[in-house]
Motif scaffolding. Sequence first.
Motif, short mmCIF file in Angstrom:
data_model
loop_
_atom_site.label_atom_id
_atom_site.label_comp_id
_atom_site.label_asym_id
_atom_site.label_seq_id
_atom_site.Cartn_x
_atom_site.Cartn_y
_atom_site.Cartn_z
N MET A 174 0.65 -1.11 -0.18
CA MET A 174 -0.55 0.03 0.22
C MET A 174 0.86 0.71 0.12
O MET A 174 0.50 2.67 -1.24
CB MET A 174 -0.75 -0.24 1.05
N GLU A 175 1.91 1.03 1.00
CA GLU A 175 2.54 2.31 1.33
C GLU A 175 3.47 2.37 -0.50
O GLU A 175 3.46 3.28 -1.17
CB GLU A 175 4.08 2.41 2.04
N GLN A 176 4.22 1.72 -1.34
CA GLN A 176 4.98 1.70 -2.19
C GLN A 176 4.03 2.03 -3.09
O GLN A 176 4.61 2.37 -4.21
CB GLN A 176 5.14 -0.11 -2.42
N GLU A 177 2.85 1.48 -2.60
CA GLU A 177 1.80 1.71 -3.72
C GLU A 177 1.12 3.51 -4.26
O GLU A 177 1.55 4.34 -5.80
CB GLU A 177 0.32 1.70 -3.53
N TRP A 178 2.09 4.23 -2.68
CA TRP A 178 1.76 5.99 -2.82
C TRP A 178 2.91 5.80 -3.23
O TRP A 178 3.01 7.53 -3.97
CB TRP A 178 1.22 5.97 -1.15
N GLN A 179 3.88 5.85 -3.32
CA GLN A 179 5.76 5.87 -3.82
C GLN A 179 4.83 6.47 -4.83
O GLN A 179 5.77 6.92 -5.75
CB GLN A 179 6.31 5.27 -2.93
N GLN A 180 4.65 5.19 -5.72
CA GLN A 180 4.96 4.83 -6.77
C GLN A 180 3.93 5.91 -7.64
O GLN A 180 4.33 6.91 -8.26
CB GLN A 180 4.06 3.62 -6.85
N LEU A 181 2.49 6.62 -7.35
CA LEU A 181 1.48 7.55 -7.33
C LEU A 181 2.57 8.69 -7.80
O LEU A 181 2.36 9.75 -7.83
CB LEU A 181 0.92 7.63 -6.36
N ASN A 182 2.84 8.74 -6.21
CA ASN A 182 4.05 10.25 -5.84
C ASN A 182 4.70 10.48 -6.95
O ASN A 182 4.93 11.46 -7.86
CB ASN A 182 4.53 10.17 -4.82
N GLU A 183 5.66 9.61 -7.28
CA GLU A 183 6.74 9.56 -8.69
C GLU A 183 6.27 10.26 -9.55
O GLU A 183 6.81 10.66 -10.65
CB GLU A 183 7.51 8.29 -8.46
N GLN A 184 4.94 9.24 -10.20
CA GLN A 184 4.02 9.71 -11.25
C GLN A 184 3.82 10.80 -11.13
O GLN A 184 3.84 11.29 -12.63
CB GLN A 184 3.08 9.20 -11.85
N VAL A 185 3.24 11.23 -9.83
CA VAL A 185 3.30 13.55 -10.27
C VAL A 185 3.73 13.77 -10.37
O VAL A 185 3.68 14.36 -11.51
CB VAL A 185 1.89 13.38 -8.58
N VAL A 186 5.31 13.94 -9.72
CA VAL A 186 5.86 14.44 -9.89
C VAL A 186 6.51 14.80 -11.00
O VAL A 186 6.92 15.49 -11.50
CB VAL A 186 7.33 14.22 -8.83
N SER A 187 6.54 13.52 -11.57
CA SER A 187 6.88 13.42 -13.11
C SER A 187 6.15 14.49 -13.93
O SER A 187 6.31 15.07 -15.16
CB SER A 187 7.05 11.86 -13.63
N LEU A 188 4.52 14.30 -14.47
CA LEU A 188 3.77 14.89 -14.64
C LEU A 188 3.95 16.67 -14.20
O LEU A 188 3.97 17.14 -15.48
CB LEU A 188 2.64 14.53 -13.86
N LEU A 189 4.29 16.99 -13.46
CA LEU A 189 4.48 17.96 -13.17
C LEU A 189 5.90 18.75 -13.58
O LEU A 189 6.05 19.74 -13.89
CB LEU A 189 4.20 18.61 -11.74
N LYS A 190 6.61 17.91 -13.63
CA LYS A 190 7.75 18.53 -13.95
C LYS A 190 7.99 18.70 -15.64
O LYS A 190 8.20 19.67 -16.27
CB LYS A 190 8.99 17.87 -13.70
N THR A 191 7.57 17.86 -16.13
CA THR A 191 7.15 18.01 -17.87
C THR A 191 5.62 19.22 -18.06
O THR A 191 6.13 20.16 -18.88
CB THR A 191 6.19 16.58 -17.95
N ALA A 192 5.31 19.39 -17.18
CA ALA A 192 4.25 20.43 -17.26
C ALA A 192 5.01 21.82 -16.94
O ALA A 192 4.73 22.28 -17.52
CB ALA A 192 3.26 20.45 -16.00
#
Lengths: 263, 263
Positions: A1-19
Amino acid sequence: MEQEWQQLNEQVVSLLKTARQQVLQKMQEPLTVAAKSNRKDLVTNIDKSNEQFLIAGIRRIDPTARVLGEEGFGDALTDLKGRVWIVDPIDGTMNFVKQHDHFAMMIGIYQDGVSQLGYIYDVMNDILYAGGPQLGGVWANERQLTAPTDLALSEGLIGASGPLVIHDIAHMQAIVHASAGMRVYGSAGIEMIHILEGKSLGYISHLKPWDIAAGKILLETLGVQVSTIDGRPLDMLSSNLVLVATKKAQRDILQIEEDDVSL
Amino acid sequence: MEQEWQQLNEQVVSLLKTARQQVLQKMQEPLTVAAKSNRKDLVTNIDKSNEQFLIAGIRRIDPTARVLGEEGFGDALTDLKGRVWIVDPIDGTMNFVKQHDHFAMMIGIYQDGVSQLGYIYDVMNDILYAGGPQLGGVWANERQLTAPTDLALSEGLIGASGPLVIHDIAHMQAIVHASAGMRVYGSAGIEMIHILEGKSLGYISHLKPWDIAAGKILLETLGVQVSTIDGRPLDMLSSNLVLVATKKAQRDILQIEEDDVSL
């Protein structure tokens, strides 16, 4: 579960950096600016294109979630059931237009109305504030933030929106008088960054859900109080007169509100 | 002659950079803070030690000049004859104390009351704004600044001091209403940097000579107007209600002042 959120976080960070890269590139060309509710409430082509970009990315990351976006490219929400992402593609649009500085991208992620993860991206300084209960803290890029000192109102600076001060709404002038001074930065995101960094002890403003969704998650993770001006919980589907403050300053400000009611 | 000013400029830049290093180092230790005229008018051990350091450096660079310093370590001046250096060791002391950010060192050099060179140092961002008639322009570190666009009041943001807005001094609220919005950064130096960078179109505040001496030189070099709130020249030996603005915005603001007088 924790790992799932970690992964989600990495995806959001990547999305924001591209934005961010896209926004910086589009800022090289002239903006298309339009007024919304009044001549000081602006929207630009970049607010719109960036919201579309962010929402498309969110739908890839989390296909079953619902999204509430400032510019209306998300879903029409009447409740906060399930996973809800709340997006402000450019917070501080007036600063964005007039200063090309001091604006933020913001995303708040809620589960059945409960805070999960928040993001405030200071675009020009390239500092991404990210965190929340699912990460167990708040980071400014790689630097983990410590909780701001619990200052009393007299001990620190208070952020405010200009109209609240000028029209003396919610005893704003008495609050400023009791504080060490007022600051007006023109962006809820930038104001909240100052509180996260311990540079202001609070902020008072009329805010829509996308103005406060990310900040509420980050601030509360560091023990800063987020409520309406009379100390009630926010309605995250509507506009609120929001009081963000350290615990002690919140008590001081609620006392000012209460004293007046008793007159 | 030109070379003489170039050399002087290099010496001032070097002095300010050394001063910055010392201030950053002293900021690692707890500040000693005292109130001056009231509890919001602060002075710290670093304001004092930095003024002493800067004035000692100025006396080495320019032994026959007179120096006016905020904290009183310079000379007692009753006129502006000859070469006069006006020094603010820490502008925005409240920000310095509460934020450890958003403050500036400032030096203005005058010859028989005429602008020569000005310096505003954004300490935390390490950006030194330097220039004036004797350098033929204004630079932010290595980057030469272009003159800000001559915006009308309605087209840009106006900086203000909190008390002016709250007490509606000099029709401040009408001026803010006519502008695109108000910003309050809590330091004259930081406000003037925003104008130099074209991020605000003006600034209105009660200012002492050391608050405006450097900015006046830099701003006027880029065509920004600096006057009293009723359009008269500043008295550089006393306190003024200062209006800094683009040409068009100055006209708009003076009209607001005039309209009221005629009521």
